[in-house]
Design an enzyme around this catalytic site. Sequence first.
Site, short mmCIF file in Angstrom:
data_model
loop_
_atom_site.label_atom_id
_atom_site.label_comp_id
_atom_site.label_asym_id
_atom_site.label_seq_id
_atom_site.Cartn_x
_atom_site.Cartn_y
_atom_site.Cartn_z
N HIS A 1 13.16 10.47 -2.24
CA HIS A 1 12.00 10.47 -3.30
C HIS A 1 12.81 10.46 -4.64
CE1 HIS A 1 9.57 11.95 0.20
NE2 HIS A 1 8.46 11.27 -0.39
N ASP B 1 10.59 7.05 -2.49
CA ASP B 1 9.09 6.73 -2.67
C ASP B 1 8.63 7.62 -3.99
OD1 ASP B 1 9.21 5.78 0.08
OD2 ASP B 1 7.81 7.16 0.83
N ASP B 2 7.58 7.32 -4.44
CA ASP B 2 6.79 8.06 -5.36
C ASP B 2 7.21 7.89 -6.81
OD1 ASP B 2 5.77 8.90 -3.23
OD2 ASP B 2 6.04 11.15 -3.43
N HIS C 1 -1.74 7.60 -5.28
CA HIS C 1 -0.96 8.31 -4.02
C HIS C 1 -2.05 9.77 -3.88
CE1 HIS C 1 2.00 10.63 -2.08
NE2 HIS C 1 2.83 9.61 -1.82
N HIS D 1 3.26 1.69 -2.63
CA HIS D 1 2.92 3.04 -2.37
C HIS D 1 1.66 3.63 -2.96
CE1 HIS D 1 4.15 6.48 -0.16
NE2 HIS D 1 4.26 7.17 -1.00
ZN ZN Z 1 4.69 9.27 -1.25
#
Ligand code: ZN
Length: 307
Positions: free
Chosen positions: A277, A113-114, A168, A164
Amino acid sequence: MHGQKIYSDNERYKHYKKKKNRKRRGVFIIAVCSVVLLFLSFFVSQKIFEPKVNNEKPNAITKSNKKNDTKSGGSIIKLSLKTNEQEIKFAQPLANEEYQSADPEKCVYLTFDDGPSKSVTPLILDTLKKYNVKATFFVIGSMAEQSPDLLKREHDEGHTIGNHTYSHKMNLVYSTPEACVAEYEKSEGVIKSILGQYDSKLIRFPGGIFDTDKNRLIYRQALVNAGYHYYNWNCSDQDSDGRVPSGGYASSVLLDWVKRTSLVGNTTGQRLIVLMHDAPAKKTTAEALPSIIEYFQSKGYKFKILR
Ligand SMILES: [Zn+2]
Protein backbone atom coordinates in the site's frame (compact mmCIF):
# COMPACT_ATOMS: atom_id res chain seq x y z
CA MET A 1 8.56 -8.86 95.44
CA HIS A 2 9.47 -12.48 95.63
CA GLY A 3 9.68 -14.21 92.16
CA GLN A 4 9.18 -11.01 90.30
CA LYS A 5 11.94 -10.02 88.00
CA ILE A 6 13.39 -6.69 88.65
CA TYR A 7 14.65 -4.76 85.66
CA SER A 8 17.32 -2.23 85.92
CA ASP A 9 16.88 1.08 84.03
CA ASN A 10 19.50 -0.10 81.62
CA GLU A 11 17.67 -3.34 80.87
CA ARG A 12 14.39 -1.52 80.53
CA TYR A 13 16.02 0.84 78.02
CA LYS A 14 17.47 -2.11 76.05
CA HIS A 15 14.08 -3.79 76.00
CA TYR A 16 12.44 -0.58 74.76
CA LYS A 17 15.07 -0.19 72.03
CA LYS A 18 14.64 -3.80 70.90
CA LYS A 19 10.89 -3.28 70.62
CA LYS A 20 11.36 -0.08 68.68
CA ASN A 21 13.81 -1.73 66.26
CA ARG A 22 11.39 -4.60 65.74
CA LYS A 23 8.68 -2.10 64.89
CA ARG A 24 10.98 -0.26 62.47
CA ARG A 25 11.96 -3.52 60.81
CA GLY A 26 8.30 -4.37 60.38
CA VAL A 27 7.53 -1.05 58.74
CA PHE A 28 10.55 -1.47 56.47
CA ILE A 29 9.51 -4.97 55.38
CA ILE A 30 5.95 -3.82 54.69
CA ALA A 31 7.28 -0.91 52.60
CA VAL A 32 9.56 -3.19 50.57
CA CYS A 33 6.75 -5.69 50.00
CA SER A 34 4.42 -2.91 48.86
CA VAL A 35 6.96 -1.64 46.34
CA VAL A 36 7.56 -5.17 45.03
CA LEU A 37 3.82 -5.79 44.77
CA LEU A 38 3.33 -2.49 43.00
CA PHE A 39 6.01 -3.41 40.45
CA LEU A 40 4.57 -6.87 39.94
CA SER A 41 1.04 -5.61 39.38
CA PHE A 42 2.30 -2.99 36.92
CA PHE A 43 4.25 -5.62 35.00
CA VAL A 44 1.33 -8.02 34.90
CA SER A 45 -1.11 -5.33 33.73
CA GLN A 46 1.31 -4.34 30.96
CA LYS A 47 1.49 -7.95 29.81
CA ILE A 48 -2.27 -8.21 29.79
CA PHE A 49 -3.18 -4.92 28.21
CA GLU A 50 -0.38 -4.19 25.77
CA PRO A 51 -1.47 -4.66 22.17
CA LYS A 52 -0.27 -8.07 21.09
CA VAL A 53 0.72 -6.89 17.65
CA ASN A 54 3.57 -4.63 18.66
CA ASN A 55 6.42 -7.06 18.68
CA GLU A 56 4.66 -9.80 16.91
CA LYS A 57 6.36 -11.61 14.12
CA PRO A 58 4.59 -13.80 11.69
CA ASN A 59 4.23 -17.34 12.92
CA ALA A 60 4.50 -20.52 10.97
CA ILE A 61 2.67 -20.79 7.73
CA THR A 62 0.18 -23.59 7.53
CA LYS A 63 -1.47 -25.03 4.51
CA SER A 64 -5.18 -25.29 5.10
CA ASN A 65 -6.68 -26.75 2.01
CA LYS A 66 -6.33 -27.17 -1.69
CA LYS A 67 -8.86 -27.26 -4.42
CA ASN A 68 -9.04 -26.99 -8.14
CA ASP A 69 -10.50 -24.06 -9.97
CA THR A 70 -12.10 -25.68 -12.96
CA LYS A 71 -13.31 -22.40 -14.43
CA SER A 72 -9.90 -20.89 -15.06
CA GLY A 73 -8.11 -24.15 -15.71
CA GLY A 74 -5.51 -23.23 -13.11
CA SER A 75 -5.50 -24.45 -9.57
CA ILE A 76 -6.22 -22.47 -6.48
CA ILE A 77 -4.40 -23.12 -3.29
CA LYS A 78 -5.99 -21.44 -0.35
CA LEU A 79 -3.52 -21.02 2.42
CA SER A 80 -3.61 -19.43 5.76
CA LEU A 81 -1.01 -17.79 7.91
CA LYS A 82 -1.76 -18.71 11.49
CA THR A 83 -1.04 -15.84 13.80
CA ASN A 84 -1.88 -15.50 17.46
CA GLU A 85 -5.37 -14.23 16.93
CA GLN A 86 -6.07 -14.00 13.30
CA GLU A 87 -5.98 -16.13 10.27
CA ILE A 88 -4.98 -14.36 7.11
CA LYS A 89 -6.11 -16.04 3.99
CA PHE A 90 -4.20 -16.16 0.80
CA ALA A 91 -5.41 -17.47 -2.45
CA GLN A 92 -4.00 -17.86 -5.85
CA PRO A 93 -5.13 -14.87 -7.87
CA LEU A 94 -8.11 -15.83 -9.92
CA ALA A 95 -6.32 -16.01 -13.16
CA ASN A 96 -7.99 -14.46 -16.14
CA GLU A 97 -6.93 -15.34 -19.67
CA GLU A 98 -4.17 -12.79 -19.72
CA TYR A 99 -2.65 -14.02 -16.50
CA GLN A 100 -2.80 -17.63 -17.59
CA SER A 101 -1.02 -16.92 -20.83
CA ALA A 102 1.58 -14.71 -19.18
CA ASP A 103 5.26 -15.32 -19.63
CA PRO A 104 6.18 -18.65 -18.07
CA GLU A 105 9.36 -17.28 -16.54
CA LYS A 106 9.69 -16.48 -12.86
CA CYS A 107 8.13 -13.06 -12.40
CA VAL A 108 6.80 -10.78 -9.73
CA TYR A 109 4.21 -8.03 -10.00
CA LEU A 110 4.60 -5.34 -7.36
CA THR A 111 1.27 -3.66 -6.68
CA PHE A 112 0.48 -0.64 -4.52
CA ASP A 113 -3.08 0.10 -3.43
CA ASP A 114 -4.91 3.04 -1.84
CA GLY A 115 -2.76 5.90 -3.15
CA PRO A 116 -1.56 8.19 -4.44
CA SER A 117 -0.45 9.87 -1.22
CA LYS A 118 1.85 12.84 -0.80
CA SER A 119 3.76 11.25 2.07
CA VAL A 120 4.48 7.78 0.68
CA THR A 121 3.99 7.59 -3.11
CA PRO A 122 6.98 9.85 -4.01
CA LEU A 123 9.29 7.69 -1.87
CA ILE A 124 8.05 4.54 -3.59
CA LEU A 125 8.43 6.11 -7.03
CA ASP A 126 11.99 7.19 -6.18
CA THR A 127 12.92 3.65 -5.16
CA LEU A 128 11.31 2.10 -8.25
CA LYS A 129 13.24 4.55 -10.40
CA LYS A 130 16.50 3.81 -8.61
CA TYR A 131 16.11 0.05 -9.19
CA ASN A 132 14.58 0.53 -12.64
CA VAL A 133 11.54 -1.51 -11.63
CA LYS A 134 8.02 -0.98 -12.95
CA ALA A 135 4.99 -1.55 -10.75
CA THR A 136 1.20 -1.38 -10.77
CA PHE A 137 -0.68 1.27 -8.78
CA PHE A 138 -4.31 0.58 -7.91
CA VAL A 139 -5.40 4.12 -7.19
CA ILE A 140 -8.42 5.49 -5.36
CA GLY A 141 -10.21 8.15 -7.43
CA SER A 142 -10.68 10.56 -4.53
CA MET A 143 -6.97 10.26 -3.67
CA ALA A 144 -5.99 10.91 -7.28
CA GLU A 145 -8.10 14.08 -7.20
CA GLN A 146 -5.99 15.29 -4.28
CA SER A 147 -2.65 14.43 -5.93
CA PRO A 148 -3.10 14.59 -9.70
CA ASP A 149 0.61 15.32 -10.17
CA LEU A 150 1.51 12.03 -8.48
CA LEU A 151 -0.89 10.08 -10.68
CA LYS A 152 0.73 11.70 -13.71
CA ARG A 153 4.17 10.86 -12.39
CA GLU A 154 3.22 7.20 -11.91
CA HIS A 155 1.95 7.10 -15.46
CA ASP A 156 4.86 9.06 -16.98
CA GLU A 157 7.43 6.81 -15.32
CA GLY A 158 6.01 3.72 -16.99
CA HIS A 159 3.95 2.19 -14.20
CA THR A 160 0.50 0.75 -14.74
CA ILE A 161 -2.51 2.55 -13.31
CA GLY A 162 -5.32 0.34 -12.06
CA ASN A 163 -8.66 1.42 -10.63
CA HIS A 164 -9.44 0.79 -6.94
CA THR A 165 -12.87 2.55 -6.64
CA TYR A 166 -13.57 6.22 -6.05
CA SER A 167 -14.18 6.23 -2.29
CA HIS A 168 -12.90 2.83 -1.04
CA LYS A 169 -15.74 2.97 1.48
CA MET A 170 -16.68 -0.66 1.98
CA ASN A 171 -20.29 0.03 2.95
CA LEU A 172 -20.73 1.99 -0.23
CA VAL A 173 -18.69 -0.15 -2.62
CA TYR A 174 -20.38 -3.33 -1.42
CA SER A 175 -23.90 -1.99 -0.99
CA THR A 176 -25.36 -3.02 -4.36
CA PRO A 177 -23.74 -4.33 -7.55
CA GLU A 178 -24.86 -1.13 -9.33
CA ALA A 179 -23.23 1.07 -6.68
CA CYS A 180 -20.07 -0.99 -6.99
CA VAL A 181 -19.90 -0.48 -10.76
CA ALA A 182 -20.64 3.24 -10.26
CA GLU A 183 -17.68 3.51 -7.85
CA TYR A 184 -15.33 2.22 -10.55
CA GLU A 185 -16.88 4.34 -13.28
CA LYS A 186 -16.54 7.49 -11.20
CA SER A 187 -12.92 6.73 -10.43
CA GLU A 188 -12.25 5.94 -14.09
CA GLY A 189 -13.62 9.37 -14.99
CA VAL A 190 -11.22 11.01 -12.54
CA ILE A 191 -8.21 9.09 -13.86
CA LYS A 192 -9.18 9.95 -17.44
CA SER A 193 -9.57 13.64 -16.62
CA ILE A 194 -6.09 13.75 -15.07
CA LEU A 195 -4.17 11.62 -17.57
CA GLY A 196 -6.03 12.82 -20.63
CA GLN A 197 -6.26 9.34 -21.99
CA TYR A 198 -7.00 6.21 -20.01
CA ASP A 199 -8.73 3.19 -21.45
CA SER A 200 -7.67 0.47 -19.04
CA LYS A 201 -10.30 -1.72 -17.38
CA LEU A 202 -7.83 -3.07 -14.85
CA ILE A 203 -9.24 -3.08 -11.34
CA ARG A 204 -8.70 -4.41 -7.86
CA PHE A 205 -11.45 -4.84 -5.29
CA PRO A 206 -11.07 -3.27 -1.84
CA GLY A 207 -10.20 -6.22 0.39
CA GLY A 208 -10.00 -8.43 -2.71
CA ILE A 209 -12.71 -10.79 -3.87
CA PHE A 210 -11.53 -14.38 -3.77
CA ASP A 211 -13.61 -17.42 -4.71
CA THR A 212 -14.16 -18.08 -1.03
CA ASP A 213 -15.72 -14.63 -0.47
CA LYS A 214 -19.20 -15.89 -1.32
CA ASN A 215 -20.98 -12.72 -0.19
CA ARG A 216 -18.99 -10.58 -2.58
CA LEU A 217 -19.13 -12.69 -5.72
CA ILE A 218 -22.13 -10.73 -7.03
CA TYR A 219 -20.00 -7.57 -7.09
CA ARG A 220 -17.21 -9.30 -8.92
CA GLN A 221 -19.63 -10.65 -11.48
CA ALA A 222 -21.18 -7.20 -11.94
CA LEU A 223 -17.78 -5.68 -12.71
CA VAL A 224 -16.84 -8.49 -15.09
CA ASN A 225 -20.18 -7.99 -16.86
CA ALA A 226 -19.37 -4.29 -17.14
CA GLY A 227 -16.14 -5.13 -18.98
CA TYR A 228 -13.60 -4.82 -16.17
CA HIS A 229 -10.93 -7.37 -15.23
CA TYR A 230 -9.50 -7.76 -11.77
CA TYR A 231 -6.48 -9.09 -9.91
CA ASN A 232 -6.22 -10.29 -6.34
CA TRP A 233 -2.82 -11.23 -4.91
CA ASN A 234 -0.85 -14.25 -3.69
CA CYS A 235 1.89 -12.50 -1.74
CA SER A 236 1.81 -9.54 0.64
CA ASP A 237 3.91 -7.46 3.01
CA GLN A 238 0.86 -7.40 5.32
CA ASP A 239 1.10 -3.66 5.75
CA SER A 240 -2.66 -3.43 6.27
CA ASP A 241 -3.60 -6.72 7.87
CA GLY A 242 -5.75 -5.10 10.55
CA ARG A 243 -3.27 -5.71 13.36
CA VAL A 244 -0.68 -3.22 12.22
CA PRO A 245 0.56 -1.13 15.17
CA SER A 246 0.42 2.64 14.83
CA GLY A 247 3.42 3.70 12.81
CA GLY A 248 3.28 0.44 10.89
CA TYR A 249 5.25 -2.77 11.10
CA ALA A 250 9.00 -2.29 11.06
CA SER A 251 10.38 -2.62 7.54
CA SER A 252 12.20 -5.83 8.54
CA VAL A 253 8.86 -7.39 9.53
CA LEU A 254 7.33 -6.36 6.19
CA LEU A 255 10.20 -8.00 4.32
CA ASP A 256 9.75 -11.09 6.44
CA TRP A 257 6.07 -11.28 5.47
CA VAL A 258 6.93 -10.94 1.79
CA LYS A 259 9.46 -13.77 2.04
CA ARG A 260 7.04 -16.03 3.87
CA THR A 261 4.04 -15.35 1.68
CA SER A 262 6.09 -15.64 -1.49
CA LEU A 263 6.69 -19.26 -0.60
CA VAL A 264 3.00 -20.12 -0.44
CA GLY A 265 -0.17 -19.23 -2.25
CA ASN A 266 0.91 -20.09 -5.77
CA THR A 267 1.09 -23.40 -7.48
CA THR A 268 4.22 -22.86 -9.50
CA GLY A 269 6.20 -20.46 -7.35
CA GLN A 270 6.73 -18.67 -10.63
CA ARG A 271 4.34 -15.76 -10.56
CA LEU A 272 3.78 -13.57 -7.60
CA ILE A 273 1.40 -10.65 -7.29
CA VAL A 274 2.53 -8.73 -4.24
CA LEU A 275 0.03 -6.59 -2.35
CA MET A 276 1.43 -3.45 -0.71
CA HIS A 277 0.00 0.00 0.00
CA ASP A 278 1.07 3.57 -0.68
CA ALA A 279 -1.62 5.12 1.52
CA PRO A 280 -0.52 8.10 3.67
CA ALA A 281 0.41 6.07 6.76
CA LYS A 282 2.45 3.36 5.02
CA LYS A 283 5.87 4.89 5.47
CA THR A 284 7.51 1.65 6.52
CA THR A 285 6.35 0.08 3.25
CA ALA A 286 8.41 2.70 1.42
CA GLU A 287 11.31 1.93 3.76
CA ALA A 288 11.03 -1.81 3.15
CA LEU A 289 10.74 -1.56 -0.64
CA PRO A 290 14.49 -1.57 -1.46
CA SER A 291 15.03 -4.75 0.53
CA ILE A 292 11.89 -6.33 -1.00
CA ILE A 293 13.16 -5.57 -4.51
CA GLU A 294 16.63 -6.87 -3.66
CA TYR A 295 15.11 -10.05 -2.24
CA PHE A 296 13.25 -10.82 -5.48
CA GLN A 297 16.30 -9.92 -7.55
CA SER A 298 18.39 -12.34 -5.50
CA LYS A 299 15.82 -15.08 -6.17
CA GLY A 300 15.94 -14.48 -9.93
CA TYR A 301 12.50 -12.90 -10.39
CA LYS A 302 11.75 -10.50 -13.23
CA PHE A 303 9.55 -7.51 -12.43
CA LYS A 304 6.43 -7.08 -14.53
CA ILE A 305 3.37 -4.90 -14.65
CA LEU A 306 -0.25 -5.95 -14.79
CA ARG A 307 -2.30 -4.93 -17.80
ZN1 ZN B 1 -7.55 -0.88 -0.80
